[in-house]
Scaffold this motif. Structure first.
Motif, PDB file in Angstrom:
ATOM      1  N   LEU A   1       0.829  -1.198   0.000  1.00 28.12           N
ATOM      2  CA  LEU A   1       0.000   0.000   0.000  1.00 28.12           C
ATOM      3  C   LEU A   1       0.865   1.251   0.000  1.00 28.12           C
ATOM      4  CD1 LEU A   1      -2.815   1.254   0.123  1.00 28.12           C
ATOM      5  CD2 LEU A   1      -2.716   1.045   2.609  1.00 28.12           C
ATOM      6  N   ASN A   2       1.926   1.239   0.792  1.00 26.02           N
ATOM      7  CA  ASN A   2       2.850   2.382   0.811  1.00 26.02           C
ATOM      8  C   ASN A   2       3.497   2.583  -0.552  1.00 26.02           C
ATOM      9  OD1 ASN A   2       2.315   2.974   3.481  1.00 26.02           O
ATOM     10  ND2 ASN A   2       4.022   1.787   4.258  1.00 26.02           N
ATOM     11  N   GLN A   3       3.824   1.492  -1.270  1.00 25.52           N
ATOM     12  CA  GLN A   3       4.410   1.602  -2.600  1.00 25.52           C
ATOM     13  C   GLN A   3       3.431   2.284  -3.562  1.00 25.52           C
ATOM     14  OE1 GLN A   3       5.503  -2.702  -2.836  1.00 25.52           O
ATOM     15  NE2 GLN A   3       7.292  -1.878  -3.907  1.00 25.52           N
ATOM     16  N   VAL A   4       2.166   1.941  -3.485  1.00 26.73           N
ATOM     17  CA  VAL A   4       1.156   2.530  -4.360  1.00 26.73           C
ATOM     18  C   VAL A   4       1.028   4.027  -4.099  1.00 26.73           C
ATOM     19  CG1 VAL A   4      -1.313   2.580  -4.895  1.00 26.73           C
ATOM     20  CG2 VAL A   4      -0.151   0.393  -4.672  1.00 26.73           C
ATOM     21  N   LEU A   5       1.091   4.428  -2.825  1.00 27.06           N
ATOM     22  CA  LEU A   5       0.834   5.813  -2.442  1.00 27.06           C
ATOM     23  C   LEU A   5       2.092   6.674  -2.359  1.00 27.06           C
ATOM     24  CD1 LEU A   5      -1.839   5.159   0.312  1.00 27.06           C
ATOM     25  CD2 LEU A   5      -2.202   5.736  -2.099  1.00 27.06           C
ATOM     26  N   LEU A   6       3.270   6.099  -2.562  1.00 32.25           N
ATOM     27  CA  LEU A   6       4.525   6.818  -2.435  1.00 32.25           C
ATOM     28  C   LEU A   6       4.556   8.059  -3.307  1.00 32.25           C
ATOM     29  CD1 LEU A   6       7.374   6.743  -1.148  1.00 32.25           C
ATOM     30  CD2 LEU A   6       8.128   5.555  -3.212  1.00 32.25           C
ATOM     31  N   GLY A   7       4.797   9.217  -2.698  1.00 33.83           N
ATOM     32  CA  GLY A   7       4.925  10.473  -3.423  1.00 33.83           C
ATOM     33  C   GLY A   7       3.619  11.033  -3.969  1.00 33.83           C
ATOM     34  N   LYS A   8       2.491  10.559  -3.475  1.00 34.96           N
ATOM     35  CA  LYS A   8       1.204  11.017  -4.001  1.00 34.96           C
ATOM     36  C   LYS A   8       0.418  11.859  -3.000  1.00 34.96           C
ATOM     37  CE  LYS A   8       1.031   7.389  -7.391  1.00 34.96           C
ATOM     38  NZ  LYS A   8       2.222   6.625  -7.128  1.00 34.96           N
TER      39      LYS A   8
ATOM     40  N   SER B   1      -8.341  14.359  -4.251  1.00 34.73           N
ATOM     41  CA  SER B   1      -8.596  15.257  -5.375  1.00 34.73           C
ATOM     42  C   SER B   1      -8.574  14.441  -6.665  1.00 34.73           C
ATOM     43  CB  SER B   1      -7.515  16.342  -5.440  1.00 34.73           C
ATOM     44  OG  SER B   1      -6.273  15.774  -5.818  1.00 34.73           O
ATOM     45  N   LYS B   2      -9.080  15.017  -7.747  1.00 38.01           N
ATOM     46  CA  LYS B   2      -9.069  14.328  -9.036  1.00 38.01           C
ATOM     47  C   LYS B   2      -7.641  13.999  -9.450  1.00 38.01           C
ATOM     48  CE  LYS B   2     -13.402  16.119 -10.815  1.00 38.01           C
ATOM     49  NZ  LYS B   2     -14.077  16.888 -11.867  1.00 38.01           N
ATOM     50  N   GLU B   3      -6.707  14.908  -9.157  1.00 35.81           N
ATOM     51  CA  GLU B   3      -5.299  14.694  -9.512  1.00 35.81           C
ATOM     52  C   GLU B   3      -4.711  13.513  -8.732  1.00 35.81           C
ATOM     53  OE1 GLU B   3      -2.100  15.128 -11.791  1.00 35.81           O
ATOM     54  OE2 GLU B   3      -3.945  16.275 -12.016  1.00 35.81           O
ATOM     55  N   GLN B   4      -5.040  13.410  -7.446  1.00 30.20           N
ATOM     56  CA  GLN B   4      -4.556  12.288  -6.640  1.00 30.20           C
ATOM     57  C   GLN B   4      -5.124  10.965  -7.164  1.00 30.20           C
ATOM     58  OE1 GLN B   4      -5.874  13.951  -2.892  1.00 30.20           O
ATOM     59  NE2 GLN B   4      -3.765  13.885  -2.118  1.00 30.20           N
ATOM     60  N   ILE B   5      -6.381  10.961  -7.534  1.00 32.64           N
ATOM     61  CA  ILE B   5      -7.005   9.747  -8.060  1.00 32.64           C
ATOM     62  C   ILE B   5      -6.302   9.311  -9.339  1.00 32.64           C
ATOM     63  CG2 ILE B   5      -9.120   8.807  -9.086  1.00 32.64           C
ATOM     64  CD1 ILE B   5     -10.659  10.609  -7.048  1.00 32.64           C
ATOM     65  N   LYS B   6      -5.975  10.263 -10.209  1.00 38.82           N
ATOM     66  CA  LYS B   6      -5.254   9.938 -11.444  1.00 38.82           C
ATOM     67  C   LYS B   6      -3.884   9.350 -11.131  1.00 38.82           C
ATOM     68  CE  LYS B   6      -7.227  13.658 -14.210  1.00 38.82           C
ATOM     69  NZ  LYS B   6      -6.884  14.909 -14.923  1.00 38.82           N
ATOM     70  N   LYS B   7      -3.164   9.960 -10.192  1.00 42.42           N
ATOM     71  CA  LYS B   7      -1.825   9.477  -9.854  1.00 42.42           C
ATOM     72  C   LYS B   7      -1.859   8.069  -9.279  1.00 42.42           C
ATOM     73  CE  LYS B   7       0.430  13.889  -8.873  1.00 42.42           C
ATOM     74  NZ  LYS B   7       1.051  14.693  -7.796  1.00 42.42           N
ATOM     75  N   ILE B   8      -2.808   7.805  -8.411  1.00 39.89           N
ATOM     76  CA  ILE B   8      -2.905   6.494  -7.786  1.00 39.89           C
ATOM     77  C   ILE B   8      -3.256   5.432  -8.818  1.00 39.89           C
ATOM     78  CG2 ILE B   8      -4.250   5.091  -6.169  1.00 39.89           C
ATOM     79  CD1 ILE B   8      -4.436   7.628  -4.429  1.00 39.89           C
ATOM     80  N   GLY B   9      -4.052   5.803  -9.804  1.00 38.47           N
ATOM     81  CA  GLY B   9      -4.454   4.838 -10.818  1.00 38.47           C
ATOM     82  C   GLY B   9      -3.345   4.426 -11.758  1.00 38.47           C
ATOM     83  N   LEU B  10      -2.198   5.118 -11.733  1.00 39.40           N
ATOM     84  CA  LEU B  10      -1.122   4.830 -12.665  1.00 39.40           C
ATOM     85  C   LEU B  10      -0.069   3.918 -12.057  1.00 39.40           C
ATOM     86  CD1 LEU B  10      -0.703   8.387 -14.212  1.00 39.40           C
ATOM     87  CD2 LEU B  10      -1.937   6.430 -15.151  1.00 39.40           C
ATOM     88  N   VAL B  11      -0.494   2.761 -11.564  1.00 35.24           N
ATOM     89  CA  VAL B  11       0.431   1.753 -11.064  1.00 35.24           C
ATOM     90  C   VAL B  11       0.070   0.416 -11.690  1.00 35.24           C
ATOM     91  CG1 VAL B  11       0.839   2.914  -8.856  1.00 35.24           C
ATOM     92  CG2 VAL B  11      -0.965   1.207  -9.030  1.00 35.24           C
ATOM     93  N   THR B  12       1.072  -0.450 -11.784  1.00 35.54           N
ATOM     94  CA  THR B  12       0.856  -1.801 -12.288  1.00 35.54           C
ATOM     95  C   THR B  12       0.990  -2.762 -11.121  1.00 35.54           C
ATOM     96  OG1 THR B  12       1.787  -1.205 -14.420  1.00 35.54           O
ATOM     97  CG2 THR B  12       1.694  -3.546 -13.904  1.00 35.54           C
TER      98      THR B  12
ATOM     99  N   VAL C   1       1.890  -9.518  -6.044  1.00 31.84           N
ATOM    100  CA  VAL C   1       3.255 -10.011  -6.005  1.00 31.84           C
ATOM    101  C   VAL C   1       4.248  -8.868  -6.184  1.00 31.84           C
ATOM    102  CG1 VAL C   1       4.912 -11.558  -7.132  1.00 31.84           C
ATOM    103  CG2 VAL C   1       2.512 -12.223  -6.951  1.00 31.84           C
ATOM    104  N   LYS C   2       3.949  -7.931  -7.094  1.00 32.51           N
ATOM    105  CA  LYS C   2       4.857  -6.825  -7.379  1.00 32.51           C
ATOM    106  C   LYS C   2       4.052  -5.611  -7.790  1.00 32.51           C
ATOM    107  CE  LYS C   2       8.725  -5.604 -10.366  1.00 32.51           C
ATOM    108  NZ  LYS C   2       9.526  -6.014 -11.516  1.00 32.51           N
ATOM    109  N   ILE C   3       4.478  -4.425  -7.331  1.00 34.64           N
ATOM    110  CA  ILE C   3       3.814  -3.171  -7.679  1.00 34.64           C
ATOM    111  C   ILE C   3       4.856  -2.255  -8.297  1.00 34.64           C
ATOM    112  CG2 ILE C   3       2.604  -1.152  -6.801  1.00 34.64           C
ATOM    113  CD1 ILE C   3       1.561  -2.983  -4.548  1.00 34.64           C
ATOM    114  N   THR C   4       4.554  -1.733  -9.498  1.00 32.44           N
ATOM    115  CA  THR C   4       5.449  -0.795 -10.187  1.00 32.44           C
ATOM    116  C   THR C   4       4.637   0.371 -10.709  1.00 32.44           C
ATOM    117  OG1 THR C   4       5.225  -2.056 -12.237  1.00 32.44           O
ATOM    118  CG2 THR C   4       7.120  -2.547 -10.871  1.00 32.44           C
TER     119      THR C   4
END
Length: 66
Positions: A8-15, A33-44, A62-65
Motif C-alpha cells: 500500500l505504501n508503494q502505491v501511495l509513495l509520493g502522491k 482530489s481528481k489529480e490524486q485519483i489519477k496518480k494512484i491509478g497509474l500503477v501496475t 506479487v509486485k507493484i510498479t
C-alpha cells in the motif's frame, strides 16, 4: 484486492495521500482530489490468482510498479 502495508505504501509513495485506520481498513483521511485519483491509478500490480471465497475472486499482489 488486499495489499500488505508495504505494498500500500508503494502505491501511495509520493502522491500526498494520508491514510487512517477505520474498522481494520485503511481509508483516506480526507477525500482525494481528481489529480490524486489519477496518480494512484497509474500503477501496475502483478498478482497471482489464489481462488475464490464465495463469489469473490482472491488475488495476491506479487509486485507493484509505477
Amino acid at each position: 484486492m488486499f495489499l500488505t502495508q508495504k505494498q500500500l505504501n508503494q502505491v501511495l509513495l509520493g502522491k500526498d495521500v494520508d491514510l487512517k485506520l477505520v474498522d481494520d481498513t485503511w481509508t483516506p483521511a480526507k477525500p482525494l482530489s481528481k489529480e490524486q485519483i489519477k496518480k494512484i491509478g497509474l500503477v501496475t500490480i502483478d498478482a497471482e490468482y489464489l481462488g475464490t471465497a464465495g463469489d469473490v475472486r482472491c488475488y495476491e499482489a506479487v509486485k507493484i510498479t509505477e
